[in-house]
Design an enzyme around this catalytic site. Structure first.
Site, PDB file in Angstrom:
ATOM      1  CB  SER A   8      -0.894   0.017   1.241  1.00 27.33           C
ATOM      2  OG  SER A   8      -1.417   1.326   1.403  1.00 27.33           O
ATOM      3  CG  HIS A  33      -3.846  -1.699  -1.295  1.00 25.94           C
ATOM      4  ND1 HIS A  33      -4.909  -2.542  -1.565  1.00 25.94           N
ATOM      5  CD2 HIS A  33      -4.256  -0.890  -0.291  1.00 25.94           C
ATOM      6  CE1 HIS A  33      -5.905  -2.261  -0.748  1.00 25.94           C
ATOM      7  NE2 HIS A  33      -5.548  -1.251   0.040  1.00 25.94           N
ATOM      8  CG  ASP A  35      -5.068   2.214   1.220  1.00 28.26           C
ATOM      9  OD1 ASP A  35      -6.022   1.425   1.094  1.00 28.26           O
ATOM     10  OD2 ASP A  35      -3.962   1.886   1.692  1.00 28.26           O
ATOM     11  CG  MET A  37      -8.532   6.820   2.849  1.00 23.89           C
ATOM     12  SD  MET A  37      -7.769   6.752   4.470  1.00 23.89           S
ATOM     13  CE  MET A  37      -6.821   5.227   4.325  1.00 23.89           C
ATOM     14  CG  HIS A  66      -9.215  -0.224  -0.166  1.00 22.02           C
ATOM     15  ND1 HIS A  66      -8.608  -0.429   1.047  1.00 22.02           N
ATOM     16  CD2 HIS A  66     -10.545  -0.319   0.069  1.00 22.02           C
ATOM     17  CE1 HIS A  66      -9.521  -0.644   1.978  1.00 22.02           C
ATOM     18  NE2 HIS A  66     -10.711  -0.571   1.409  1.00 22.02           N
ATOM     19  CG  MET A  68     -11.309   2.742   2.412  1.00 22.98           C
ATOM     20  SD  MET A  68      -9.706   2.745   3.234  1.00 22.98           S
ATOM     21  CE  MET A  68      -8.645   2.941   1.818  1.00 22.98           C
ATOM     22  CG  MET A 137     -11.473  -3.339   5.532  1.00 19.01           C
ATOM     23  SD  MET A 137     -10.033  -2.885   4.555  1.00 19.01           S
ATOM     24  CE  MET A 137      -9.119  -1.858   5.707  1.00 19.01           C
ATOM     25  CG  ASP A 175      -6.114  -3.079   3.427  1.00 17.98           C
ATOM     26  OD1 ASP A 175      -4.996  -2.790   3.909  1.00 17.98           O
ATOM     27  OD2 ASP A 175      -6.822  -2.259   2.808  1.00 17.98           O
TER      28      ASP A 175
HETATM   29  C1  DX5 Z   1      -6.309   1.259   5.938  1.00 20.57           C
HETATM   30  C2  DX5 Z   1      -5.872   1.042   4.509  1.00 20.57           C
HETATM   31  C3  DX5 Z   1      -4.748   0.077   4.425  1.00 20.57           C
HETATM   32  C4  DX5 Z   1      -3.462   0.579   5.023  1.00 20.57           C
HETATM   33  C5  DX5 Z   1      -2.633  -0.589   5.425  1.00 20.57           C
HETATM   34  O1  DX5 Z   1      -7.353   2.123   5.970  1.00 20.57           O
HETATM   35  O2  DX5 Z   1      -6.937   0.541   3.738  1.00 20.57           O
HETATM   36  O3  DX5 Z   1      -4.535  -0.369   3.087  1.00 20.57           O
HETATM   37  O4  DX5 Z   1      -2.712   1.371   4.152  1.00 20.57           O
HETATM   38  O5  DX5 Z   1      -1.534  -0.127   6.129  1.00 20.57           O
HETATM   39  P1  DX5 Z   1      -0.753  -1.049   7.167  1.00 20.57           P
HETATM   40  O6  DX5 Z   1      -0.237  -2.233   6.367  1.00 20.57           O
HETATM   41  O7  DX5 Z   1       0.309  -0.169   7.666  1.00 20.57           O
HETATM   42  O8  DX5 Z   1      -1.737  -1.479   8.213  1.00 20.57           O
HETATM   43 ZN    ZN Z   2      -6.448  -0.469   1.756  1.00 23.83          ZN
END
Ligand code: DX5
Ligand code: ZN
Length: 221
Positions: A8, A33, A35, A37, A66, A68, A137, A175
């Site tokens: 990620s 990956h 992320d 948000m 991903h 969110m 998750m 994840d």
């Molecule tokens: C959390 C994200 C993850 C995050 C994982 O909200 O969706 O993908 O980046 O990070 P680590 O591996 O540090 O938990």
């Molecule tokens: Zn993620």
């Protein structure tokens, strides 16, 4: 089954993003990956399509996006790049989940559905046969570097059984809080794609961390 690593970029040094993505690629990573948000669905704002535009031509790794975010249908098209392999939405964010999944697939992209730690596997019963991946998750989404929630392991095992019982070909990605020291347990529970943020990009040498994950994954083949 294909066992894969999807580092990620949330934990990457954004000033050296392309260089660090290349490092994990050289280390053997399978995907990146991404992320996304929005500050509404989760209490943080992160990556938008401009970041992926900036990466174009700099890595050949497929994107594992991903989302969110609330109202994902509004933005899905903006994340369809040449490298986009998966786009995942949250079950909790989609009122018309089947429609959203079909919309993702209409771009020739694989569709994933993510569920939060407190969301039951049962919410996936009616969508499982339409999707390519489930993200379990194992932290509450919003931030990198949180601790792995152990009850996720039971969920992974139950989901693998369900997928097998239904005779489906659906990947299980895990994840949140995945590290070198719990990766094996996550895989043994039934996952086949690991996301690792702080455990790869949060370290001084992302390439060597990637290589160590890849060693564990290779043993599974
Ligand atoms: C959390 C994200 C993850 C995050 C994982 O909200 O969706 O993908 O980046 O990070 P680590 O591996 O540090 O938990
Ligand atoms: Zn993620």
């Amino acid at each position: 089954m294909k066992y894969q690593l999807s580092p990620s970029i949330l934990s990457a040094d954004f000033g050296r993003l392309a260089e660090h993505c290349k490092a994990t690629e050289l280390g053997g990573a399978d995907m990146l990956h991404i992320d996304v948000m929005d500050g509404h669905f989760v209490p943080n704002i992160t990556i938008g399509p401009v970041i992926l535009q900036g990466l174009e031509g700099k890595t050949s790794l497929p994107y594992d996006v991903h989302l969110m975010i609330e109202n994902p249908d509004k933005y899905i098209e903006n994340f369809v790049f040449e490298n986009t392999e998966y786009i995942t939405v949250h079950q909790e964010a989609c009122i018309h989940l089947h429609r959203t999944v079909e919309y993702i697939k209409s771009f020739g992209v694989k569709a994933g559905v993510a569920i939060n730690p407190a969301t039951s596997l049962r919410t996936l019963d009616e969508i499982l046969e339409y999707i390519d991946m489930v993200i379990i998750m194992t932290v509450n989404p919003g931030f990198g570097g949180q601790s792995f929630i152990e009850s996720g392991l039971r969920k992974i095992t139950e989901l693998r059984k369900l997928i097998e019982k239904k005779g489906l070909d659906v990947a299980i990605e895990v994840d949140g809080g995945v590290k070198l020291n719990n990766a094996q347990r996550v895989l043994d529970a039934g996952a086949n794609i690991l996301v690792a943020g702080s455990a790869v990009f949060g370290k001084p040498d992302p390439k060597s961390e990637t290589e160590q994950f890849m060693k564990i994954l290779k043993e599974m083949k």
